[in-house]
Design a protein around this motif. Structure first.
Motif, PDB file in Angstrom:
ATOM      1  N   ASN A   1       0.839  -1.201   0.000  1.00  0.00           N
ATOM      2  CA  ASN A   1       0.000   0.000   0.000  1.00  0.00           C
ATOM      3  C   ASN A   1       0.874   1.252   0.000  1.00  0.00           C
ATOM      4  OD1 ASN A   1      -2.584  -1.122  -0.051  1.00  0.00           O
ATOM      5  ND2 ASN A   1      -2.646  -1.385   2.162  1.00  0.00           N
ATOM      6  N   TRP A   2       1.941   1.213   0.797  1.00  0.00           N
ATOM      7  CA  TRP A   2       2.867   2.339   0.858  1.00  0.00           C
ATOM      8  C   TRP A   2       3.581   2.504  -0.479  1.00  0.00           C
ATOM      9  CZ3 TRP A   2       8.198   2.880   0.410  1.00  0.00           C
ATOM     10  CH2 TRP A   2       8.749   4.066   0.901  1.00  0.00           C
ATOM     11  N   LEU A   3       4.006   1.383  -1.091  1.00  0.00           N
ATOM     12  CA  LEU A   3       4.672   1.444  -2.400  1.00  0.00           C
ATOM     13  C   LEU A   3       3.756   2.057  -3.456  1.00  0.00           C
ATOM     14  CD1 LEU A   3       6.414  -2.061  -2.496  1.00  0.00           C
ATOM     15  CD2 LEU A   3       7.555   0.154  -2.222  1.00  0.00           C
ATOM     16  N   ALA A   4       2.473   1.651  -3.429  1.00  0.00           N
ATOM     17  CA  ALA A   4       1.523   2.176  -4.409  1.00  0.00           C
ATOM     18  C   ALA A   4       1.272   3.667  -4.164  1.00  0.00           C
ATOM     19  CB  ALA A   4       0.214   1.402  -4.336  1.00  0.00           C
ATOM     20  N   ALA A   5       1.171   4.055  -2.881  1.00  0.00           N
ATOM     21  CA  ALA A   5       0.929   5.467  -2.556  1.00  0.00           C
ATOM     22  C   ALA A   5       2.084   6.351  -2.993  1.00  0.00           C
ATOM     23  CB  ALA A   5       0.694   5.611  -1.047  1.00  0.00           C
ATOM     24  N   HIS A   6       3.298   5.770  -3.034  1.00  0.00           N
ATOM     25  CA  HIS A   6       4.478   6.537  -3.438  1.00  0.00           C
ATOM     26  C   HIS A   6       4.860   6.292  -4.896  1.00  0.00           C
ATOM     27  CE1 HIS A   6       4.718   6.908   0.921  1.00  0.00           C
ATOM     28  NE2 HIS A   6       5.566   7.883   0.761  1.00  0.00           N
ATOM     29  N   ASP A   7       3.924   5.645  -5.645  1.00  0.00           N
ATOM     30  CA  ASP A   7       4.063   5.490  -7.094  1.00  0.00           C
ATOM     31  C   ASP A   7       5.232   4.597  -7.513  1.00  0.00           C
ATOM     32  OD1 ASP A   7       2.868   6.000  -9.535  1.00  0.00           O
ATOM     33  OD2 ASP A   7       4.226   7.639 -10.032  1.00  0.00           O
ATOM     34  N   TYR A   8       5.621   3.666  -6.659  1.00  0.00           N
ATOM     35  CA  TYR A   8       6.618   2.676  -7.068  1.00  0.00           C
ATOM     36  C   TYR A   8       5.949   1.555  -7.869  1.00  0.00           C
ATOM     37  CZ  TYR A   8      10.109   4.771  -3.970  1.00  0.00           C
ATOM     38  OH  TYR A   8      10.995   5.630  -3.384  1.00  0.00           O
TER      39      TYR A   8
END
Length: 548
Positions: free
Chosen positions: A306-313
């Motif tokens: 979720n954090w990766l997706a929120a930071h556009d990784y």
């Protein structure tokens, strides 16, 4: 004696102290780092410890960057060594004034020694090259191990081929190719992570930010799980490849992972994938972990995604809609019956046993530490064992003339709670006071202890009381009360809930005392200053718990 989370005193001398992250404990072969600060002054110790703690964090970072050697590494190391040696030969040939005749004699002697050592299985001539490759690529290869010797042998064969090409060049022949089949140019490598985009690097940034305020124990568990995933995929697995296919394959492996694998000697020293393969070869394979456990592994990873997706990784969380169906209303734990409780509390642990190690045998030794109190406190409060075991002496105090236990994650960085709703104030039952629980707390306070139960150990995952929970299950078996699943330390928590229902209360009336919801005191509850009326209601609820 302990004096804080990063300081420890032995005699008069202060030591820097650091709990080793769960994922590195096996590598470092310890759970705690200690180093003398060579001072008896606490202020000086607090300054000196900063340098020591920084050194340890650097060491942890270096170890996390290390990875296991792969077949691709062996192939790359062999070819790189061959190509580098030939390039050095080309450079040497253009140096003016170099005695080619002497160089040729030295090379022939070296080639003879290499072949002799190769035939005898000696590796010392190539240690320099193996050590350089291991250091350069941050590999986890112990000197003298089978993998280390294999790397040396491959490099030796590459060195022999390079020496033979150099000899051919002395005669003007530059067309020679390796004859040894192991010395071949490796195939094109797969996509690798860009600098700063390796999964473990990104995870450490996520852990430092910790947007959901995940407990340290849960974050360490997730770090360990993602570390296992990285071992399978390779350290340079790019974050852009973390898609549904990767999540699906990871879930498939988890569903085949045997129950309590790390505790079984037959799997000792095996990697995650090797354990799964070995279990499949057993005549009677060990049962696999439950769907609930599979989901718990994926949940931690999913939170990171979720954090990766929120930071556009990555575009989306690949673990969305991937969880297994679990009936949350079912549980294998049941409360003790009246007769079972009678047998248990008449047993040696709660009266007098043979020794501190032999709880189940009758003797003259009395146990009155956390092993004695946790079952009793659970039975009269409904609290979790870990919450009780981590209580500080300052967490047990009087409010408006009422003794209470304040379950909170404040006061010590090693304390943790399951959810935000677990922060609560629970009155001490009169039966516990009559049994001497408050006297136990005061003895700990007067002895200078910070914790009510300083003897309670943490397991390898950092969970306090978990070791006792396991030993308590074994103890129940020795008493003839446990055969398979059913009765555990958590049976007291279930029994307390039933006691409240027998007293005529509905679940919503008492669930907040079990830490299942946030309670009704808001920020005031967070600091433990409850209005008199609310506190009295809690006293009435707690006192309603009775047993035959």
């Amino acid at each position: 004696m302990p004096t804080g989370s990063n300081l420890k005193r032995r005699g008069a001398i202060y030591y820097a102290r650091q709990v080793v992250p769960t994922d590195l404990q096996a590598t470092l072969r310890t759970r705690e780092m200690l180093r003398s600060l060579n001072t008896t002054d606490r202020r000086t110790a607090n300054v000196r410890k900063l340098t020591v703690l920084a050194d340890w964090q650097d060491q942890f970072a270096r170890l996390r960057r290390q990875r296991d050697i792969t077949e691709e590494d062996f192939a790359v190391a062999t070819w790189e060594h061959y190509a580098t040696e030939l390039r050095q030969d080309e450079i040497d040939r253009i140096v003016p004034g170099l005695n080619r005749g002497a160089t040729s004699l030295i090379r022939d002697h070296y080639l003879s020694e290499l072949r002799k050592h190769l035939g005898l299985g000696e590796t010392v001539l190539m240690h320099w090259a193996a050590d350089a490759y291991i250091t350069k690529n941050q590999l986890k290869v112990e000197k003298g191990s089978g993998q280390y010797r294999e790397l040396c042998f491959r490099l030796m064969r590459a060195q022999i081929e390079a020496a033979q090409r150099a000899g051919e060049r002395d005669a003007g022949n530059y067309s020679g190719l390796p004859v040894d089949p192991i010395v071949t140019r490796p195939a094109a490598t797969a996509e690798v992570a860009k600098p700063g985009e390796r999964l473990m690097d990104l995870f450490e940034r996520y852990a430092k930010e910790n947007p959901k305020r995940i407990t340290k124990a849960n974050m360490d568990d997730t770090r360990k799980d993602i570390g296992t995933f990285v071992e399978l995929m390779g350290p340079d697995f790019p974050v852009t490849k973390l898609d549904k296919k990767a999540a699906r394959e990871w879930k498939g492996l988890l569903m085949r992972y045997p129950l309590r694998a790390k505790e079984r000697s037959i799997f000792k020293g095996m990697s995650f994938k090797e354990i799964i393969e070995a279990n499949g070869r057993l005549p009677k394979p060990i049962a696999c972990i439950s769907p609930k456990t599979v989901n718990s592994y994926m949940a931690g990873f999913g939170g990171f995604c979720n954090w990766l997706a929120a930071h556009d990784y990555i575009p989306t969380n690949p673990f969305s809609d991937m969880y297994l169906l679990v009936d949350k209303t079912k549980t294998n734990v049941r409360p003790f019956t009246d007769e079972e409780r009678k047998v248990l509390f008449a047993s040696p642990l709660f009266h007098s046993c043979k020794s501190d190690m032999k709880w189940h045998e009758v003797g003259a030794h009395k146990i009155r530490d956390h092993r004695y109190w946790l079952p009793h406190v659970m039975m009269y409060s409904g609290a979790r064992p870990g919450e009780i075991a981590q209580l500080l002496v300052d967490d047990v105090r009087q409010m408006h003339g009422v003794w209470v236990m304040h379950f909170t994650d404040e006061g010590d960085e090693e304390k943790s709670l399951k959810t935000k709703g677990s922060v609560r104030v629970v009155p001490v039952h009169s039966n516990l006071i009559e049994m001497g629980f408050i006297e136990h707390v005061e003895r700990a306070r007067n002895a200078g202890e910070r914790r009510v139960f300083p003897e309670a150990e943490r397991n390898e995952r950092g969970q306090i009381a978990a070791k006792f929970e396991k030993k308590f299950g074994i103890y129940l078996g020795k008493l003839g009360l446990k055969d398979g699943r059913g009765l555990t330390l958590y049976s007291f928590r279930h029994g307390w809930a039933d006691a409240m229902r027998r007293a005529g209360f509905m679940n919503d009336d008492f669930s907040f005392l079990m830490g299942h919801q946030s309670g009704d005191a808001g920020q005031t509850l967070h600091y433990g200053a409850l209005p008199q009326g609310t506190l009295q209601q809690r006293v009435e609820l707690i006192e309603a718990a009775t047993y035959n």
